[in-house]
Motif scaffolding. Structure first.
Motif, PDB file in Angstrom:
ATOM      1  N   ALA A  68       0.815  -1.212   0.000  1.00 61.45           N
ATOM      2  CA  ALA A  68       0.000   0.000   0.000  1.00 61.45           C
ATOM      3  C   ALA A  68       0.852   1.267   0.000  1.00 61.45           C
ATOM      4  O   ALA A  68       0.302   2.374  -0.006  1.00 61.45           O
ATOM      5  N   GLY A  69       2.181   1.109   0.025  1.00 61.77           N
ATOM      6  CA  GLY A  69       3.047   2.271  -0.161  1.00 61.77           C
ATOM      7  C   GLY A  69       3.769   2.778   1.067  1.00 61.77           C
ATOM      8  O   GLY A  69       4.392   3.843   1.009  1.00 61.77           O
ATOM      9  N   ALA A  70       3.707   2.054   2.187  1.00 60.02           N
ATOM     10  CA  ALA A  70       4.408   2.515   3.393  1.00 60.02           C
ATOM     11  C   ALA A  70       5.898   2.654   3.123  1.00 60.02           C
ATOM     12  O   ALA A  70       6.505   1.825   2.440  1.00 60.02           O
ATOM     13  N   ASP A  71       6.481   3.716   3.659  1.00 58.11           N
ATOM     14  CA  ASP A  71       7.904   3.954   3.472  1.00 58.11           C
ATOM     15  C   ASP A  71       8.736   3.020   4.345  1.00 58.11           C
ATOM     16  O   ASP A  71       9.829   2.588   3.966  1.00 58.11           O
ATOM     17  N   LYS A  72       8.210   2.700   5.530  1.00 55.09           N
ATOM     18  CA  LYS A  72       8.923   1.843   6.480  1.00 55.09           C
ATOM     19  C   LYS A  72       7.916   1.114   7.351  1.00 55.09           C
ATOM     20  O   LYS A  72       6.934   1.695   7.801  1.00 55.09           O
ATOM     21  N   VAL A  73       8.145  -0.179   7.584  1.00 54.56           N
ATOM     22  CA  VAL A  73       7.347  -0.957   8.537  1.00 54.56           C
ATOM     23  C   VAL A  73       8.288  -1.462   9.622  1.00 54.56           C
ATOM     24  O   VAL A  73       9.333  -2.050   9.325  1.00 54.56           O
ATOM     25  N   ILE A  74       7.920  -1.205  10.860  1.00 51.33           N
ATOM     26  CA  ILE A  74       8.644  -1.738  12.014  1.00 51.33           C
ATOM     27  C   ILE A  74       7.751  -2.813  12.621  1.00 51.33           C
ATOM     28  O   ILE A  74       6.706  -2.507  13.208  1.00 51.33           O
ATOM     29  N   ALA A  75       8.121  -4.060  12.438  1.00 49.94           N
ATOM     30  CA  ALA A  75       7.297  -5.194  12.859  1.00 49.94           C
ATOM     31  C   ALA A  75       7.888  -5.820  14.119  1.00 49.94           C
ATOM     32  O   ALA A  75       9.069  -6.180  14.141  1.00 49.94           O
ATOM     33  N   LEU A  86       9.545 -13.488   7.740  1.00 48.17           N
ATOM     34  CA  LEU A  86       9.571 -12.024   7.696  1.00 48.17           C
ATOM     35  C   LEU A  86      10.833 -11.527   7.001  1.00 48.17           C
ATOM     36  O   LEU A  86      10.804 -10.489   6.314  1.00 48.17           O
ATOM     37  N   GLN A  87      11.928 -12.256   7.150  1.00 49.65           N
ATOM     38  CA  GLN A  87      13.166 -11.864   6.471  1.00 49.65           C
ATOM     39  C   GLN A  87      13.003 -11.944   4.960  1.00 49.65           C
ATOM     40  O   GLN A  87      13.558 -11.123   4.213  1.00 49.65           O
ATOM     41  N   GLU A  88      12.226 -12.913   4.490  1.00 46.44           N
ATOM     42  CA  GLU A  88      11.973 -13.016   3.052  1.00 46.44           C
ATOM     43  C   GLU A  88      11.231 -11.785   2.535  1.00 46.44           C
ATOM     44  O   GLU A  88      11.486 -11.309   1.421  1.00 46.44           O
ATOM     45  N   ILE A  89      10.314 -11.267   3.359  1.00 39.07           N
ATOM     46  CA  ILE A  89       9.604 -10.038   2.974  1.00 39.07           C
ATOM     47  C   ILE A  89      10.579  -8.863   2.976  1.00 39.07           C
ATOM     48  O   ILE A  89      10.558  -8.016   2.070  1.00 39.07           O
ATOM     49  N   ALA A  90      11.446  -8.802   3.985  1.00 40.24           N
ATOM     50  CA  ALA A  90      12.444  -7.734   4.049  1.00 40.24           C
ATOM     51  C   ALA A  90      13.345  -7.754   2.817  1.00 40.24           C
ATOM     52  O   ALA A  90      13.705  -6.695   2.272  1.00 40.24           O
ATOM     53  N   ASP A  91      13.698  -8.944   2.363  1.00 46.31           N
ATOM     54  CA  ASP A  91      14.548  -9.063   1.169  1.00 46.31           C
ATOM     55  C   ASP A  91      13.819  -8.585  -0.082  1.00 46.31           C
ATOM     56  O   ASP A  91      14.436  -8.039  -1.011  1.00 46.31           O
ATOM     57  N   ALA A  92      12.481  -8.781  -0.118  1.00 43.24           N
ATOM     58  CA  ALA A  92      11.685  -8.371  -1.282  1.00 43.24           C
ATOM     59  C   ALA A  92      11.413  -6.873  -1.295  1.00 43.24           C
ATOM     60  O   ALA A  92      11.107  -6.306  -2.346  1.00 43.24           O
ATOM     61  N   TYR A  93      11.512  -6.249  -0.114  1.00 44.93           N
ATOM     62  CA  TYR A  93      11.300  -4.799   0.017  1.00 44.93           C
ATOM     63  C   TYR A  93      12.533  -4.191   0.690  1.00 44.93           C
ATOM     64  O   TYR A  93      12.500  -3.826   1.867  1.00 44.93           O
ATOM     65  N   PRO A  94      13.653  -4.098  -0.022  1.00 47.58           N
ATOM     66  CA  PRO A  94      14.920  -3.665   0.592  1.00 47.58           C
ATOM     67  C   PRO A  94      14.799  -2.326   1.326  1.00 47.58           C
ATOM     68  O   PRO A  94      14.295  -1.343   0.782  1.00 47.58           O
ATOM     69  N   GLY A  95      15.254  -2.321   2.574  1.00 38.98           N
ATOM     70  CA  GLY A  95      15.291  -1.092   3.360  1.00 38.98           C
ATOM     71  C   GLY A  95      13.966  -0.646   3.919  1.00 38.98           C
ATOM     72  O   GLY A  95      13.892   0.392   4.595  1.00 38.98           O
ATOM     73  N   LYS A  96      12.894  -1.416   3.684  1.00 39.48           N
ATOM     74  CA  LYS A  96      11.571  -0.966   4.100  1.00 39.48           C
ATOM     75  C   LYS A  96      10.978  -1.721   5.288  1.00 39.48           C
ATOM     76  O   LYS A  96       9.956  -1.308   5.833  1.00 39.48           O
ATOM     77  N   LEU A  97      11.592  -2.821   5.685  1.00 38.89           N
ATOM     78  CA  LEU A  97      11.046  -3.610   6.797  1.00 38.89           C
ATOM     79  C   LEU A  97      12.126  -3.873   7.843  1.00 38.89           C
ATOM     80  O   LEU A  97      13.163  -4.465   7.543  1.00 38.89           O
ATOM     81  N   ASP A  98      11.852  -3.408   9.063  1.00 37.65           N
ATOM     82  CA  ASP A  98      12.698  -3.726  10.210  1.00 37.65           C
ATOM     83  C   ASP A  98      11.917  -4.660  11.124  1.00 37.65           C
ATOM     84  O   ASP A  98      10.783  -4.344  11.509  1.00 37.65           O
ATOM     85  N   VAL A  99      12.496  -5.792  11.462  1.00 37.90           N
ATOM     86  CA  VAL A  99      11.833  -6.766  12.327  1.00 37.90           C
ATOM     87  C   VAL A  99      12.495  -6.724  13.707  1.00 37.90           C
ATOM     88  O   VAL A  99      13.711  -6.888  13.822  1.00 37.90           O
TER      89      VAL A  99
END
Length: 280
Positions: A68-75, A86-99
């Motif tokens: 939906a366009g979020a710049d950053k997700v902190i999960a 969750l790491q697989e999602i982080a790899d698909a969205y580089p720099g956008k997901l911090d777990v």
């Protein structure tokens, strides 16, 4: 089901990583990415926004928030079994997901975000209410978050929005309506989850009020806990443990001592909390 990204279907992710939902963690996974996208969009435009998510599990809602366009997700996820997915999602969205591998009840979320954020979460049922109360008690106010879009059991959602005189009205309604404008956006049937819970769920959207009645959050919580903890009793009796001279306080703020907690509107509870704080 529409494809929202190039990642595998959630059923495949769960099977690959052996992610059977744990009852002890209050887990019920949402597999329909159309539904998770609807939840994400209930929070409004996410373009350029930071989103905090609690209990992402295999990441169905996480993927929707990012799509939906979020710049950053902190999960924040305490179940370490979910971290590889969750790491697989982080790899698909580089720099956008911090777990964050942690229990959300112990995390100071103000240290995770540098500016206004939105909270979007399919909350684990067993910690949903404590988390909401913690966020509602945030000080200073206005809080660090712009809005909360959260999933609860339907009966909990009804308590959040119930008004004085309604059966579901209670402590949670007073705290929520004191500091936010809240509404139920839509219901989610048990069949949407794996495993299906025994109850219907609801998405609640809460927006912090800019200006609120000044009162001590702990005083409001203690007052409403005492009042609704013995909701069948008149207030002159249920509040005696808080203040032996409660009769005078009730009369000073215009509350009939013979009223029961469910009859008292939010502003009256706040006025009483203010008086108890001043004289406590």
């Amino acid at each position: 089901m529409a494809q929202i990204d190039n990642l595998p279907p959630l059923r495949d992710v769960i099977r690959q990583h052996g992610l059977n939902a744990k009852k002890t963690l209050g887990q019920n996974f949402l597999l329909d990415l159309n539904l998770t996208l609807k939840i994400a969009k209930t929070a409004g435009s996410l373009e350029g926004r930071t989103v905090v998510e609690v209990g992402p599990g295999p990441g169905g809602l996480t993927r929707a928030i990012l799509a939906a366009g979020a710049d950053k997700v902190i999960a924040i996820e305490k179940d370490q079994r979910c971290l590889p997915a969750l790491q697989e999602i982080a790899d698909a969205y580089p720099g956008k997901l911090d777990v964050i591998d942690a229990d959300a009840l112990t995390v100071d979320m103000t240290t995770l975000v540098s500016g206004p954020a939105r909270i979007i979460a399919n909350l684990p049922y067993n910690v949903a209410t404590p988390l909401l109360i913690n966020w509602l008690k945030t000080d200073p106010w206005p809080p660090w978050y712009e809005s909360m879009t959260l999933m609860f059991q339907k009966e909990v959602a009804q308590r959040i929005v119930a008004e004085a005189g309604e059966k579901a009205y209670g402590r949670l309604g007073v705290l929520s309506q004191w500091r936010t404008d809240a509404f139920i956006a839509f219901d989610v049937p048990p069949s949407a989850f794996t495993p299906p819970p025994k109850v219907t769920s609801s998405i609640v959207h809460l927006v912090p009020k800019d200006a609120i009645v000044t009162a001590d959050a702990e005083a409001v919580e203690n007052l409403t806990a005492a009042a609704f903890g013995q909701r069948r009793k008149m207030l002159r009796q249920s509040l005696k443990s808080l203040e032996p001279e409660i009769l005078a306080y009730l009369e000073d703020v215009g509350i009939e001592p013979t009223e029961r907690a469910e009859q008292v509107p939010v502003p009256a509870f706040l006025a009483l909390a203010q008086m108890l704080s001043r004289n406590g």
